[in-house]
Each structure stands twice: as C-alpha cells, then as structure tokens.
Design an enzyme around this catalytic site. Structure first.
Site, PDB file in Angstrom:
ATOM      1  N   HIS A 137       0.834  -1.201   0.000  1.00 40.55           N
ATOM      2  CA  HIS A 137       0.000   0.000   0.000  1.00 40.55           C
ATOM      3  C   HIS A 137       0.871   1.254   0.000  1.00 40.55           C
ATOM      4  O   HIS A 137       0.683   2.168  -0.815  1.00 40.55           O
ATOM      5  CB  HIS A 137      -0.921   0.038   1.230  1.00 40.55           C
ATOM      6  CG  HIS A 137      -1.533   1.385   1.411  1.00 40.55           C
ATOM      7  ND1 HIS A 137      -2.678   1.773   0.753  1.00 40.55           N
ATOM      8  CD2 HIS A 137      -1.120   2.468   2.110  1.00 40.55           C
ATOM      9  CE1 HIS A 137      -2.953   3.039   1.058  1.00 40.55           C
ATOM     10  NE2 HIS A 137      -2.019   3.482   1.876  1.00 40.55           N
ATOM     11  N   HIS A 142       1.463   4.942  -2.590  1.00 41.24           N
ATOM     12  CA  HIS A 142       1.783   6.350  -2.293  1.00 41.24           C
ATOM     13  C   HIS A 142       3.037   6.878  -3.001  1.00 41.24           C
ATOM     14  O   HIS A 142       3.048   8.025  -3.462  1.00 41.24           O
ATOM     15  CB  HIS A 142       2.032   6.528  -0.781  1.00 41.24           C
ATOM     16  CG  HIS A 142       0.791   6.598   0.034  1.00 41.24           C
ATOM     17  ND1 HIS A 142      -0.041   7.693   0.065  1.00 41.24           N
ATOM     18  CD2 HIS A 142       0.238   5.699   0.875  1.00 41.24           C
ATOM     19  CE1 HIS A 142      -1.052   7.468   0.902  1.00 41.24           C
ATOM     20  NE2 HIS A 142      -0.915   6.257   1.399  1.00 41.24           N
ATOM     21  N   SER A 202      -3.695   0.991  -4.872  1.00 40.85           N
ATOM     22  CA  SER A 202      -3.074  -0.252  -4.358  1.00 40.85           C
ATOM     23  C   SER A 202      -4.099  -1.361  -4.163  1.00 40.85           C
ATOM     24  O   SER A 202      -3.771  -2.425  -3.636  1.00 40.85           O
ATOM     25  CB  SER A 202      -2.375   0.028  -3.020  1.00 40.85           C
ATOM     26  OG  SER A 202      -3.322   0.529  -2.080  1.00 40.85           O
TER      27      SER A 202
HETATM   28 FE    FE Z   1      -2.064   5.368   2.904  1.00 40.72          FE
END
Ligand code: FE
Ligand code: HBI
Length: 298
Positions: A137, A142, A202
C-alpha cells in the site's frame, strides 16, 4: 492508508517483528535482507495484478512516477534505493515503520518530507484488504505520487497542517481531506475520473469499483464539503471526490485552515453516502453496493 476516525488502538508489529525498542520517531530498519521468498512472491502477485489493472485507470502523473521509480514485480523495493530517487526529484525519502504510528509522529515525518512506510507485507490470505498500511500500500500506492512536485508539496503541507490541527483539536476534520485526496482521490483527465489516491491505486477491487461501478457517488472536491464528510475505513468509499487538476491541492496547501475550522464549528456533518443540493455531482451513485452490505449485516 488507514487514516482513522478513531485513533488506532494497536500499533501492529509485523509478523516476526521483534518488539525492538522503538526510536522516538518510530522508525525501524527496513530489514530488506530478511524478506523471505514468500514475501517477495506476495509483492510480485500484488504488483502484477495492479500493473494489469491501472493502465487507463491511474492518472498520468501516477504512471509517470512509477516509471521514474523503476520498481518491479521481482522484489520488495529497498527503501534506500527508493529514497535515492525521491531525494533527487522532490526531496522526499521513505522511512520504515512497523505499522500505523501515532498521529503526531506521522505528521512530524511528513512535515520533513519523510514518508513512513510499513516494512511488512500482507499475508497471502489478506490480498484484498488489511487493517494496517503494508509495504505494498505505502510503496506501490503512495510513493509514485511523491515524485510529482505538487503532491510532494501537498503532503508536506498536510504534515504541517496536521500538527497545527492537533493543537486546534481539529484533527478529525483535516484527516478527511487527506482521506478523500491522497488516499481515495480521483482526478479528471481526458474527460473522465482517473485514480491518484493510494488506497485505490493499491487495491485491485477498488481500482475498478471507484471508476466503473454504478454504486458510488463521484462529486467535485470542495474543501468545506469534504471537511464535514465522514469516511469509511472498513469498506469501499460511498463517495469519491474528484479534482480537475492536482494544482487544486496546491491551493489547499496555501490556505490557513484555522478560520475555516472556526466557521465550520457546529455546522452539520455528512454521512459518506450523502449527496447535497450544493454538490457538483459528476455521477450520482445508486448506492447499491453499500445497501447490499448493510442488508448482509442487518
Ligand atoms: Fe495510505
Ligand atoms: N501511520 N504509518 C502510518 N501511516 C498512515 O497513513 C498513518 C499513520 N498514522 C496516523 C494516520 N495515518 C492518520 O491517522 C492521520 O493521517 C490522521
């Protein structure tokens, strides 16, 4: 990922992670050499699945960031390598943490362009959902956007704003802005919403749901509307907020939120699925998915 309405109670230690004494800033060594073949294989499964789904769904800036990062399916990335690339482009670095860290620690890192990324990876039976932000994730979701100068500035501003919001007792409100942008934001591109939020980028299921399912609302991002809107931490979002350009976030980074917090005191707050008369609705959702989930739970 999981910015929570209720502060996280446990700070999960990754499986096998010794309860090593924590540094004051909660960073740990990533322990890249200790990843097992099974953990690299989980990364590969997740990476290949998303790489098939995102073309045409992720925004151009996400794709460009991914290409600059040169991460691959083969191995869980080494944060030292990631930080070398990030530093060169936007002055960010990735620091390893065992899971969710206290809000003030999180904000302090962001305010100094350090992105805290979980060093653990989910178990094969958790492919579709997990409580804590793991390395997939955080790094796949990100980090590509941290190569975009606007997002890089915005997330640093969010860190500074978070420390301020805590002092003002307004953290819950500000967390909604992060949630509906950095985590679950959509960006109009070539006339259609595209993904820039890490929580969507994600997630195999939410990448499709957020863009193509008729259930969720898609509403133009408006700061005060979002500051008053609750979010889901346990399921797909009921509403996705859409910006026309990443520069909208840059404007947010320059706003003094204090007078806005004051003005919103006591004003009505909204449920995740609400649609308001003043909303610029891009697609009004049927709400079918969440209605079915509520029936299951009833
Ligand atoms: Fe996050
Ligand atoms: N810690 N590691 C980590 N990652 C997060 O996304 C995170 C966190 N702690 C707090 C938090 N997010 C949110 O509660 C804040 O954004 C409000």
């Amino acid at each position: 990922m999981q910015a929570r309405e209720t502060p996280p109670t446990k700070h999960g230690l990754a499986a096998g992670e010794a309860a090593a004494p924590r540094r004051a800033d909660w960073t740990i060594d990533q322990g890249w050499d200790h990843y097992s073949a099974a953990e690299h294989a989980t990364w590969k499964t997740l990476f290949e699945r998303q790489s098939k789904l995102l073309p045409g769904r992720a925004c151009d800036e996400f794709v460009a960031g991914m290409q600059k990062l040169a991460i691959s399916a083969e191995q869980i990335p080494d944060f030292r390598r990631l930080s070398d690339v990030l530093r060169r482009h936007t002055g960010w670095q990735v620091v390893a943490v065992p899971g969710l860290v206290p809000d003030d620690v999180f904000f302090e890192h962001l305010a100094h362009r350090r992105f805290p990324a979980g060093n653990f990876i989910r178990k094969p039976d958790q492919l579709d959902y997990l409580e804590e932000p793991d390395v997939f994730h955080d790094v796949f979701g990100h980090v590509p956007m941290l190569l975009n100068p606007v997002i890089a500035d915005f997330i640093q501003a969010y860190g500074k704003g978070g420390l301020r919001a805590q002092q003002l007792g307004q953290l819950k409100k500000l967390a909604r802005v992060y949630w509906y942008t950095v985590e679950f934001g959509l960006l109009m591109q070539d006339g259609a919403p595209r993904i820039y939020g890490a929580g969507i980028a994600s997630s195999a299921t939410e990448s499709v749901f957020a863009l193509e399912d008729d259930s969720p609302n898609r509403i133009a991002f408006e700061l005060e509307r979002v500051l008053q809107t609750h979010y889901r931490i346990d399921d797909f979002q009921e509403t996705y907020f859409v910006i026309d350009s990443l520069d909208e976030l840059l404007k947010l980074a320059q706003i003094d939120f204090e007078p806005i917090y004051k003005r919103l005191e006591g004003r009505p707050e909204f449920e995740p699925g609400d649609v308001l008369a003043g909303d610029a609705v891009i697609t009004r959702g049927s709400g079918r998915y969440h209605a079915a989930r509520r029936r299951e739970r009833a």
